[in-house]
Design a protein around this motif. Structure first.
Motif, short mmCIF file in Angstrom:
data_model
loop_
_atom_site.label_atom_id
_atom_site.label_comp_id
_atom_site.label_asym_id
_atom_site.label_seq_id
_atom_site.Cartn_x
_atom_site.Cartn_y
_atom_site.Cartn_z
N PHE A 1 0.83 -1.19 0.00
CA PHE A 1 0.00 0.00 0.00
C PHE A 1 0.87 1.25 0.00
N ALA A 2 2.01 1.17 0.69
CA ALA A 2 2.90 2.33 0.75
C ALA A 2 3.43 2.70 -0.63
N LEU A 3 3.77 1.70 -1.45
CA LEU A 3 4.28 1.98 -2.80
C LEU A 3 3.24 2.71 -3.65
N PHE A 4 1.98 2.36 -3.48
CA PHE A 4 0.92 2.97 -4.26
C PHE A 4 0.51 4.34 -3.74
N SER A 5 0.84 4.65 -2.50
CA SER A 5 0.40 5.90 -1.88
C SER A 5 1.47 6.96 -1.79
N SER A 6 2.72 6.58 -1.83
CA SER A 6 3.81 7.52 -1.59
C SER A 6 4.13 8.40 -2.80
N ASP A 7 4.44 9.66 -2.51
CA ASP A 7 4.91 10.57 -3.55
C ASP A 7 6.34 10.24 -3.97
N LEU A 8 7.03 9.43 -3.18
CA LEU A 8 8.41 9.05 -3.48
C LEU A 8 8.49 7.88 -4.47
N THR A 9 7.40 7.19 -4.66
CA THR A 9 7.36 6.06 -5.59
C THR A 9 7.17 6.60 -7.01
N PRO A 10 7.90 6.04 -7.98
CA PRO A 10 7.68 6.47 -9.37
C PRO A 10 6.25 6.21 -9.82
N LYS A 11 5.82 6.90 -10.85
CA LYS A 11 4.46 6.73 -11.37
C LYS A 11 4.27 5.33 -11.97
N LEU A 12 5.35 4.72 -12.44
CA LEU A 12 5.31 3.37 -12.99
C LEU A 12 6.35 2.52 -12.28
N PHE A 13 5.94 1.38 -11.75
CA PHE A 13 6.86 0.48 -11.06
C PHE A 13 6.33 -0.95 -11.18
N ALA A 14 7.14 -1.90 -10.77
CA ALA A 14 6.76 -3.30 -10.86
C ALA A 14 6.92 -3.98 -9.50
N ILE A 15 6.07 -4.98 -9.26
CA ILE A 15 6.17 -5.81 -8.06
C ILE A 15 6.11 -7.26 -8.53
N ASP A 16 7.15 -8.01 -8.21
CA ASP A 16 7.21 -9.42 -8.58
C ASP A 16 6.55 -10.26 -7.49
N ASN A 17 5.74 -11.19 -7.88
CA ASN A 17 5.05 -12.10 -6.95
C ASN A 17 4.28 -11.35 -5.86
N ILE A 18 3.34 -10.54 -6.27
CA ILE A 18 2.53 -9.73 -5.36
C ILE A 18 1.79 -10.59 -4.34
N ASP A 19 1.60 -11.87 -4.66
CA ASP A 19 0.80 -12.76 -3.84
C ASP A 19 1.59 -13.51 -2.78
N ALA A 20 2.87 -13.27 -2.65
CA ALA A 20 3.73 -14.08 -1.78
C ALA A 20 3.14 -14.24 -0.37
N SER A 21 2.85 -15.46 0.00
CA SER A 21 2.41 -15.85 1.34
C SER A 21 1.05 -15.29 1.77
N LEU A 22 0.20 -14.96 0.84
CA LEU A 22 -1.10 -14.41 1.20
C LEU A 22 -2.21 -15.44 1.02
N ASN A 23 -3.23 -15.34 1.86
CA ASN A 23 -4.43 -16.12 1.77
C ASN A 23 -5.12 -15.83 0.43
N PRO A 24 -5.69 -16.83 -0.26
CA PRO A 24 -6.32 -16.59 -1.56
C PRO A 24 -7.38 -15.49 -1.56
N LYS A 25 -8.24 -15.44 -0.55
CA LYS A 25 -9.26 -14.38 -0.51
C LYS A 25 -8.62 -13.01 -0.30
N LEU A 26 -7.56 -12.98 0.48
CA LEU A 26 -6.84 -11.73 0.69
C LEU A 26 -6.19 -11.25 -0.60
N CYS A 27 -5.73 -12.17 -1.43
CA CYS A 27 -5.12 -11.81 -2.72
C CYS A 27 -6.11 -11.03 -3.59
N SER A 28 -7.33 -11.52 -3.69
CA SER A 28 -8.35 -10.85 -4.49
C SER A 28 -8.66 -9.46 -3.95
#
Length: 109
Positions: A1-28
């Motif tokens: 959430f911090a990456l999507f909210s911060s002014d310090l994050t570039p307008k375009l970025f990538a996250i590899d394996n966004i789902d790492a260790s998350l419950n399936p319902k939480l992923c959605s």
């Protein structure tokens, strides 16, 4: 959430394996919330996943949200195919993935 909210994050970025260790319902739910934050903070993110539950957080009726299947052909060249919602399909994206309808699975699975 911090990456999507911060002014310090570039307008375009990538996250590899966004789902790492998350419950399936939480992923959605995560994807749904990140869509809202991306729009609010003018961010664009490229996400990778191997978890079908992440797909269910996407709304392919919204042209701002896109799904691509990235694979390699027999010669090792990268192929990218955009997945668009099929009219008249009631299946969840995760179910379509698991059935091999949208691609992304090796041959013979």
């Amino acid at each position: 959430f911090a990456l999507f909210s911060s002014d310090l994050t570039p307008k375009l970025f990538a996250i590899d394996n966004i789902d790492a260790s998350l419950n399936p319902k939480l992923c959605s739910k995560l994807i749904q919330e990140l869509v809202v934050l991306a729009e609010r903070h003018n961010k664009q993110a490229l996400l990778t996943t191997h978890n079908p539950a992440v797909l269910d957080g996407l709304n392919l009726d919204d042209d701002e949200q896109r799904l691509f299947v990235v694979s390699r052909n027999p010669n090792g060249f990268t192929r990218i195919k955009r997945v668009q919602k099929s009219p008249g399909t009631d299946l969840k994206l995760s179910e379509m993935f698991m059935r091999g309808v949208i691609g992304g699975l090796p041959k013979g699975f």
